[in-house]
Scaffold this motif. Structure first.
Motif, PDB file in Angstrom:
ATOM      1  N   LEU A 139     -21.788 -84.708-140.206  1.00 28.90           N
ATOM      2  CA  LEU A 139     -22.812 -85.601-139.660  1.00 28.90           C
ATOM      3  C   LEU A 139     -22.573 -85.830-138.178  1.00 28.90           C
ATOM      4  CD1 LEU A 139     -25.083 -87.774-139.784  1.00 28.90           C
ATOM      5  CD2 LEU A 139     -23.315 -89.398-140.537  1.00 28.90           C
ATOM      6  N   SER A 140     -23.603 -85.574-137.370  1.00 33.89           N
ATOM      7  CA  SER A 140     -23.557 -85.884-135.941  1.00 33.89           C
ATOM      8  C   SER A 140     -24.640 -86.912-135.628  1.00 33.89           C
ATOM      9  CB  SER A 140     -23.816 -84.629-135.098  1.00 33.89           C
ATOM     10  OG  SER A 140     -22.790 -83.680-135.261  1.00 33.89           O
ATOM     11  N   VAL A 141     -24.252 -87.975-134.932  1.00 34.35           N
ATOM     12  CA  VAL A 141     -25.212 -88.959-134.413  1.00 34.35           C
ATOM     13  C   VAL A 141     -25.017 -89.009-132.909  1.00 34.35           C
ATOM     14  CG1 VAL A 141     -25.976 -91.357-134.440  1.00 34.35           C
ATOM     15  CG2 VAL A 141     -25.124 -90.304-136.553  1.00 34.35           C
ATOM     16  N   SER A 142     -26.077 -88.730-132.168  1.00 29.29           N
ATOM     17  CA  SER A 142     -25.996 -88.757-130.711  1.00 29.29           C
ATOM     18  C   SER A 142     -27.325 -89.257-130.162  1.00 29.29           C
ATOM     19  CB  SER A 142     -25.688 -87.357-130.154  1.00 29.29           C
ATOM     20  OG  SER A 142     -26.722 -86.447-130.487  1.00 29.29           O
ATOM     21  N   GLY A 143     -27.367 -89.466-128.860  1.00 27.92           N
ATOM     22  CA  GLY A 143     -28.589 -89.973-128.277  1.00 27.92           C
ATOM     23  C   GLY A 143     -29.775 -89.049-128.474  1.00 27.92           C
ATOM     24  N   PHE A 144     -29.548 -87.713-128.289  1.00 27.81           N
ATOM     25  CA  PHE A 144     -30.674 -86.795-128.229  1.00 27.81           C
ATOM     26  C   PHE A 144     -30.482 -85.538-129.071  1.00 27.81           C
ATOM     27  CE2 PHE A 144     -30.156 -89.250-124.337  1.00 27.81           C
ATOM     28  CZ  PHE A 144     -31.311 -90.021-124.389  1.00 27.81           C
ATOM     29  N   GLY A 145     -29.471 -85.538-129.928  1.00 27.30           N
ATOM     30  CA  GLY A 145     -29.324 -84.464-130.898  1.00 27.30           C
ATOM     31  C   GLY A 145     -28.451 -83.326-130.422  1.00 27.30           C
ATOM     32  N   ASN A 146     -27.933 -82.578-131.393  1.00 28.01           N
ATOM     33  CA  ASN A 146     -27.056 -81.439-131.137  1.00 28.01           C
ATOM     34  C   ASN A 146     -27.731 -80.099-131.394  1.00 28.01           C
ATOM     35  OD1 ASN A 146     -23.814 -82.062-130.869  1.00 28.01           O
ATOM     36  ND2 ASN A 146     -24.928 -83.758-131.805  1.00 28.01           N
ATOM     37  N   ARG A 147     -28.739 -80.065-132.241  1.00 30.48           N
ATOM     38  CA  ARG A 147     -29.246 -78.785-132.738  1.00 30.48           C
ATOM     39  C   ARG A 147     -30.562 -78.363-132.086  1.00 30.48           C
ATOM     40  NH1 ARG A 147     -26.481 -76.815-136.850  1.00 30.48           N
ATOM     41  NH2 ARG A 147     -28.214 -75.447-137.431  1.00 30.48           N
ATOM     42  N   ALA A 148     -30.959 -79.020-131.025  1.00 31.33           N
ATOM     43  CA  ALA A 148     -32.151 -78.609-130.271  1.00 31.33           C
ATOM     44  C   ALA A 148     -31.854 -78.799-128.791  1.00 31.33           C
ATOM     45  CB  ALA A 148     -33.362 -79.433-130.690  1.00 31.33           C
ATOM     46  N   ASP A 149     -32.587 -78.091-127.975  1.00 34.50           N
ATOM     47  CA  ASP A 149     -32.297 -78.084-126.544  1.00 34.50           C
ATOM     48  C   ASP A 149     -33.093 -79.179-125.842  1.00 34.50           C
ATOM     49  OD1 ASP A 149     -31.194 -77.361-124.177  1.00 34.50           O
ATOM     50  OD2 ASP A 149     -32.535 -75.650-123.829  1.00 34.50           O
ATOM     51  N   SER A 150     -32.680 -80.427-126.038  1.00 36.62           N
ATOM     52  CA  SER A 150     -33.357 -81.551-125.386  1.00 36.62           C
ATOM     53  C   SER A 150     -32.992 -81.592-123.905  1.00 36.62           C
ATOM     54  CB  SER A 150     -32.934 -82.869-126.035  1.00 36.62           C
ATOM     55  OG  SER A 150     -33.355 -83.974-125.253  1.00 36.62           O
ATOM     56  N   PRO A 151     -33.958 -81.920-123.024  1.00 34.27           N
ATOM     57  CA  PRO A 151     -33.615 -82.064-121.600  1.00 34.27           C
ATOM     58  C   PRO A 151     -32.678 -83.233-121.330  1.00 34.27           C
ATOM     59  CG  PRO A 151     -35.853 -82.824-122.016  1.00 34.27           C
ATOM     60  CD  PRO A 151     -35.387 -82.157-123.276  1.00 34.27           C
ATOM     61  N   TYR A 152     -32.538 -84.116-122.325  1.00 32.08           N
ATOM     62  CA  TYR A 152     -31.671 -85.284-122.171  1.00 32.08           C
ATOM     63  C   TYR A 152     -30.335 -85.104-122.893  1.00 32.08           C
ATOM     64  CZ  TYR A 152     -36.471 -86.882-121.494  1.00 32.08           C
ATOM     65  OH  TYR A 152     -37.766 -86.988-121.099  1.00 32.08           O
ATOM     66  N   ARG A 153     -30.069 -83.894-123.346  1.00 33.16           N
ATOM     67  CA  ARG A 153     -28.905 -83.631-124.198  1.00 33.16           C
ATOM     68  C   ARG A 153     -27.607 -84.192-123.621  1.00 33.16           C
ATOM     69  NH1 ARG A 153     -27.052 -79.720-128.003  1.00 33.16           N
ATOM     70  NH2 ARG A 153     -24.921 -79.029-127.615  1.00 33.16           N
ATOM     71  N   ASN A 154     -27.433 -84.124-122.318  1.00 32.00           N
ATOM     72  CA  ASN A 154     -26.172 -84.538-121.700  1.00 32.00           C
ATOM     73  C   ASN A 154     -26.172 -85.990-121.234  1.00 32.00           C
ATOM     74  OD1 ASN A 154     -24.965 -81.969-122.007  1.00 32.00           O
ATOM     75  ND2 ASN A 154     -26.059 -81.220-120.201  1.00 32.00           N
ATOM     76  N   TRP A 155     -27.237 -86.728-121.515  1.00 34.19           N
ATOM     77  CA  TRP A 155     -27.277 -88.133-121.118  1.00 34.19           C
ATOM     78  C   TRP A 155     -26.444 -88.981-122.076  1.00 34.19           C
ATOM     79  CZ3 TRP A 155     -32.838 -90.116-119.627  1.00 34.19           C
ATOM     80  CH2 TRP A 155     -33.352 -89.329-118.592  1.00 34.19           C
ATOM     81  N   PRO A 156     -25.626 -89.893-121.553  1.00 33.97           N
ATOM     82  CA  PRO A 156     -25.041 -90.901-122.439  1.00 33.97           C
ATOM     83  C   PRO A 156     -26.168 -91.803-122.961  1.00 33.97           C
ATOM     84  CG  PRO A 156     -23.953 -90.860-120.290  1.00 33.97           C
ATOM     85  CD  PRO A 156     -25.217 -90.058-120.159  1.00 33.97           C
ATOM     86  N   ALA A 157     -25.980 -92.377-124.144  1.00 34.85           N
ATOM     87  CA  ALA A 157     -27.042 -93.215-124.709  1.00 34.85           C
ATOM     88  C   ALA A 157     -26.454 -94.374-125.498  1.00 34.85           C
ATOM     89  CB  ALA A 157     -27.953 -92.391-125.606  1.00 34.85           C
ATOM     90  N   PHE A 158     -26.905 -95.561-125.170  1.00 33.51           N
ATOM     91  CA  PHE A 158     -26.702 -96.740-125.999  1.00 33.51           C
ATOM     92  C   PHE A 158     -28.058 -97.156-126.547  1.00 33.51           C
ATOM     93  CE2 PHE A 158     -22.957 -97.028-123.181  1.00 33.51           C
ATOM     94  CZ  PHE A 158     -21.962 -97.100-124.155  1.00 33.51           C
ATOM     95  N   ALA A 159     -28.061 -98.105-127.461  1.00 33.80           N
ATOM     96  CA  ALA A 159     -29.295 -98.491-128.145  1.00 33.80           C
ATOM     97  C   ALA A 159     -30.444 -98.812-127.187  1.00 33.80           C
ATOM     98  CB  ALA A 159     -29.024 -99.662-129.082  1.00 33.80           C
ATOM     99  N   PRO A 160     -30.240 -99.632-126.127  1.00 36.19           N
ATOM    100  CA  PRO A 160     -31.383 -99.961-125.261  1.00 36.19           C
ATOM    101  C   PRO A 160     -31.996 -98.745-124.566  1.00 36.19           C
ATOM    102  CG  PRO A 160     -29.584-101.519-124.912  1.00 36.19           C
ATOM    103  CD  PRO A 160     -29.037-100.398-125.738  1.00 36.19           C
TER     104      PRO A 160
END
Length: 414
Positions: A139-160
């Motif tokens: 199980l992976s939980v991240s801001g913008f996902g691991n298995r698709a090429d999101s433009p935000y993939r490398n952004w840190p993310a908190f709930a807000p």
């Protein structure tokens, strides 16, 4: 419910649905820890892997208490880690990575919530774990996902961050006022956690029928887009400027505070008119359409509704409205909620005694999943940092005291 209370003991003989399922959680803060805590409440054995220096970053949150050794334990950690065991392993040390890969085959679920790609760079990504444990649910939980090429993939993310990106802040923002940030606590975290839990349960069921493990990939932004569905749905149907359609869905003042009332059907409007003593509204042309309710909310409806409620408490007003089949609820503050009879009847607050001399216990939400054949508890406190390191390394990997001490001396475990 006090920490350690069993609750519905009559149901305890049936066990819990996830008894025998084991979770190895490389986690921090809230999105994943809430999910694994929920899995634990459903019966799973959850082992939490923390960095030796400082542990889960949620321990550093404020407000905080101190543990028996005087170390800070923050509110974020306290409300998301009941019932787990803690082992401290340095994942950046190759020996620490190897310990985790040796532990992995002994667990059904390996879970992580680092930034996308971080675990793979450490040699602990899905492919690495699947190589030693093909049946693993990863199980992976991240801001913008691991298995698709999101433009935000490398952004840190908190709930807000993901809440803002879901569109709900802008939809609810008024005029030139700044957005109201985190209006309901960690919606982005808890929302992602619930979808993560669903994904794990589905993957476990799939493994039961196929024998195969798989990667469950949860993006916090995806979860929030699902939970704030009105943003895009209403926009696509022509509503603009935060408009949610012609209905009464507003707050009204009572003698001791506010209550919220929703009226969206003509039959309910007629009942409201009767309850507040204005039966003539039913035949009034101004209220012949739902848009009329909104157009005359402030000049006609609100004064009448609040005039009716002025001599009543907010809960009393809601009881009267509910008796007429109308949906209404009081706006509760923290003291109201702590003493609410529903909360007590449903065991929805757990009292965690403090370990630093403060009399007031820490209150943590209880388990919202109620199953007829599952006991309500018992709840066990959150683990202190590395409390179970020796126990887990010995019982799971067979390491003796000398080997563990050598790893501890090198800072690999703690």
């Amino acid at each position: 419910m006090r920490l350690g209370d069993i609750g519905n003991t009559a149901a305890a003989i049936h066990g819990k649905p996830l008894d025998g399922i084991r979770v190895l959680a490389l986690e921090q803060m809230q999105a994943l820890p809430y999910a694994t805590q929920l899995l634990g409440r459903l019966g799973a054995d959850v082992v939490k892997v923390e960095p030796p220096r400082g542990g889960d970053s949620g321990r550093g949150a404020l407000p905080a208490m101190t543990d028996p050794e005087g170390r800070r334990v923050g509110a974020t950690y306290l409300r998301n880690n009941l019932g787990k065991r803690s082992v401290c392993i340095d994942l950046k040390d190759p020996r620490g990575r190897d310990l985790v890969l040796r532990l992995a085959p002994r667990f059904d679920v390996i879970a992580e919530n680092s930034k996308a790609g971080a675990m793979a760079r450490l040699g602990l990504g899905y492919d690495d774990v699947a190589a030693v444990h093909p049946a693993a649910i990863y199980l992976s939980v991240s801001g913008f996902g691991n298995r698709a090429d999101s433009p935000y993939r490398n952004w840190p993310a908190f709930a807000p961050v993901v809440e803002a990106m879901s569109g709900i802040y802008e939809m609810k923002r008024a005029g030139d006022a700044p957005p109201t940030v985190a209006p309901v606590g960690a919606l982005g975290d808890i929302g992602a956690a619930l979808f993560a839990t669903i994904g794990v349960l589905a993957a476990l069921r799939h493994r039961d029928t196929t024998g195969r493990g798989q990667h469950v990939d949860i993006a916090m932004l995806d979860a929030l887009i699902s939970m704030t569905d009105i943003v895009t749905n209403f926009w696509s149907m022509g509503l603009r400027g935060g408009n949610v359609g012609p209905l009464i869905m507003h707050g009204f003042r009572a003698a001791d505070g506010w209550f919220v009332l929703q009226v969206a059907r003509e039959a309910h409007f007629a009942r409201l008119a009767e309850v507040v003593g204005r039966p003539e509204w039913v035949g009034d042309e101004r209220f012949a359409t739902r848009q009329g309710w909104v157009d005359h909310l402030e000049d006609v409806l609100r004064p009448a509704i609040e005039g009716w409620a002025a001599g009543k408490g907010k809960t009393e007003a809601c009881h009267a409205l509910a008796a007429a089949g109308l949906a209404a609820g009081p706006c509760l503050d923290a003291p109201d909620l702590v003493t609410d009879p529903h909360v007590a009847a449903r065991d929805m607050l757990v009292e965690v005694p403090r370990t630093d001399g403060v009399e007031q216990p820490v209150l943590v939400p209880g388990n919202p999943v109620k199953l007829a054949d599952m006991a309500e508890g018992p709840e066990r406190r959150t683990p202190w940092l590395g409390e179970h390191s020796d126990e887990i390394l010995h019982e799971e990997l067979g390491l003796d005291a000398t080997a563990i001490e050598r790893l501890r001396a090198d800072g690999v475990v703690a």
